[in-house]
Design a protein around this motif. Sequence first.
Motif, short mmCIF file in Angstrom:
data_model
loop_
_atom_site.label_atom_id
_atom_site.label_comp_id
_atom_site.label_asym_id
_atom_site.label_seq_id
_atom_site.Cartn_x
_atom_site.Cartn_y
_atom_site.Cartn_z
N ILE A 161 53.85 41.13 29.09
CA ILE A 161 53.11 40.13 27.99
C ILE A 161 54.07 39.92 26.91
O ILE A 161 53.64 39.15 26.18
CB ILE A 161 51.96 40.66 27.43
N GLU A 162 55.26 40.80 26.95
CA GLU A 162 56.10 40.31 25.80
C GLU A 162 57.45 39.52 26.31
O GLU A 162 58.21 38.95 25.49
CB GLU A 162 56.73 41.74 25.36
N SER A 163 57.29 39.14 27.56
CA SER A 163 58.32 38.23 27.97
C SER A 163 58.06 36.74 27.96
O SER A 163 56.92 36.28 27.58
CB SER A 163 58.32 38.32 29.57
N LYS A 164 59.01 35.88 28.05
CA LYS A 164 58.77 34.59 27.74
C LYS A 164 58.17 33.79 29.07
O LYS A 164 57.24 32.95 28.93
CB LYS A 164 60.21 33.83 27.66
N GLU A 165 58.12 34.30 30.16
CA GLU A 165 57.28 33.99 31.33
C GLU A 165 55.78 34.24 30.96
O GLU A 165 54.83 33.29 31.45
CB GLU A 165 57.73 34.82 32.56
N PHE A 166 55.46 35.07 30.25
CA PHE A 166 53.98 35.41 30.06
C PHE A 166 53.28 33.99 29.18
O PHE A 166 52.27 33.79 29.36
CB PHE A 166 53.78 36.77 29.34
N GLN A 167 54.11 33.70 28.35
CA GLN A 167 53.84 32.52 27.50
C GLN A 167 53.40 31.32 28.34
O GLN A 167 52.69 30.29 27.92
CB GLN A 167 54.93 31.97 26.52
N ILE A 168 54.00 31.04 29.71
CA ILE A 168 53.84 29.83 30.24
C ILE A 168 53.15 30.06 31.69
O ILE A 168 53.06 29.28 32.40
CB ILE A 168 55.10 29.09 30.59
N ILE A 169 52.44 31.47 31.64
CA ILE A 169 51.85 31.64 33.07
C ILE A 169 50.55 30.75 33.26
O ILE A 169 50.02 30.31 32.27
CB ILE A 169 51.47 33.09 32.91
N ASN A 170 50.36 30.38 34.35
CA ASN A 170 49.27 29.44 34.49
C ASN A 170 47.80 30.34 34.29
O ASN A 170 47.75 31.31 34.74
CB ASN A 170 49.20 29.10 36.01
N GLY A 171 46.87 29.49 33.80
CA GLY A 171 45.64 30.07 33.33
C GLY A 171 44.92 30.84 34.54
O GLY A 171 44.46 32.03 34.32
N ASN A 172 44.77 30.34 35.55
CA ASN A 172 44.18 30.67 36.90
C ASN A 172 44.59 31.84 37.34
O ASN A 172 44.15 32.95 37.70
CB ASN A 172 44.20 29.79 38.07
N GLN A 173 45.98 32.16 37.04
CA GLN A 173 46.87 33.39 37.58
C GLN A 173 46.50 34.35 36.74
O GLN A 173 46.34 35.71 36.83
CB GLN A 173 48.29 32.99 37.54
N LEU A 174 46.45 34.22 35.33
CA LEU A 174 46.25 35.10 34.17
C LEU A 174 44.76 35.63 34.57
O LEU A 174 44.47 36.96 34.34
CB LEU A 174 46.39 34.60 32.69
N VAL A 175 43.72 34.84 34.75
CA VAL A 175 42.23 35.12 35.07
C VAL A 175 42.37 36.07 36.23
O VAL A 175 41.60 37.27 36.09
CB VAL A 175 41.47 33.90 35.62
N GLU A 176 43.11 35.80 37.34
CA GLU A 176 43.32 36.87 38.48
C GLU A 176 43.70 38.13 37.95
O GLU A 176 43.18 39.19 38.53
CB GLU A 176 44.11 36.31 39.55
N LEU A 177 44.65 38.21 37.15
CA LEU A 177 45.36 39.34 36.67
C LEU A 177 44.17 40.24 35.78
O LEU A 177 44.06 41.51 35.93
CB LEU A 177 46.51 39.13 35.79
N PHE A 178 43.62 39.62 34.94
CA PHE A 178 42.47 40.24 33.98
C PHE A 178 41.50 41.00 34.88
O PHE A 178 40.92 41.78 34.37
CB PHE A 178 42.12 39.43 33.07
N ALA A 179 41.05 40.28 36.05
CA ALA A 179 40.09 40.64 36.86
C ALA A 179 40.45 41.99 37.64
O ALA A 179 39.61 42.93 38.16
CB ALA A 179 39.76 39.76 37.90
N SER A 180 41.56 42.27 37.88
CA SER A 180 42.19 43.58 38.61
C SER A 180 41.77 44.69 38.09
O SER A 180 41.96 45.05 36.78
CB SER A 180 43.55 43.27 38.75
N ASP A 181 41.37 45.75 38.78
CA ASP A 181 41.12 47.18 38.60
C ASP A 181 42.64 47.63 38.10
O ASP A 181 42.81 48.92 37.65
CB ASP A 181 40.36 47.85 39.41
N ASP A 182 43.29 47.28 38.82
CA ASP A 182 44.81 47.86 38.83
C ASP A 182 45.68 47.61 37.37
O ASP A 182 46.72 48.16 37.48
CB ASP A 182 45.78 47.53 40.14
#
Length: 302
Positions: free
Chosen positions: A166-187
């Motif tokens: 989340i400190e990387s520049k890539e995180f700033q431009i990640i697709n919203g749907n991809q971020l939702v998918e990450l947030f949903a993960s138990d891992d």
Amino acid sequence: MDESNDLLRYSSPNDLLSTFKRMDTFRTNTQLCDVTLMAGERKIRAHRVIMAGFSDYFDAMFNGDLAETIQDVIHIRNVDPDALAAIVDYAYTGKLEIRVDNVENLLTVACLLQVENVKHRCCEFMQQHLHSTNCLGIRAFAEGHGCGELFAAADNFTKENFLQVIESKEFQIINGNQLVELFASDDLNVNTEEDVFSAMEKWVQFDCAKRKPFVSQLLENIRLPLMSCKLLTDRVEKSPVFALSDCGNDLLLEAMKYHLLPERRAQMQNLRTKPRKSNVGLLYVVGGVESYQGNRNAKGKS
């Protein structure tokens, strides 16, 4: 070599290699070449039989009923010319140089031409170079090109190193749907659920107008009931990003009920009340510190 009085079976890989070296010389000198591959303005001369034997893509093209079967010039669109030339060279020589600056282009061409060994080697190379600054890009790239093992490796790396990602520049431009998918993960490997909420704030605030539609989806996958009442009231409720959600108040009420009605928690179980794997087994103690210290001091004086 098998020998008998009337039979000699002879096999020489060196002769096969010599034949391909000669074919490569023919190609270099444009001898007997019967097809030209065009990538942008670059022309790459080759032999149909070599290309068809090397690539399932060209096999289907030259041995099927496609128009390219009889065409002398074949346009290969949306690929890097240098990467295409490198893979054609590999077809003749068996040699390929994979580098950080060309691996994505090589993998794109290998996927298009259905050259599985090159695709596999490129994926291996990218896995070896996963880092918190590039794993999100590799994850998206792998998903878009159907590279399952590479996607799984990048996905696992992203989740395991989420606090650095989340400190990387890539995180700033990640697709919203991809971020939702990450947030949903138990891992997702985080210290507390506040880390996830902070990540959402950071991402939304980077482009608030365009990312507002994702706020509700993101909040639905943040485990607010696992945050303390103090954080919910002082941190979450007062956040400018929280106010952008249509369902924020309902989610906050759900979290507060989880704290205020512990006897009903069995009926309140859902994704948001389930601890992430990184927090399973941790014991959270709220309050009681000052009382314990006071009792200990009292015992010391007696």
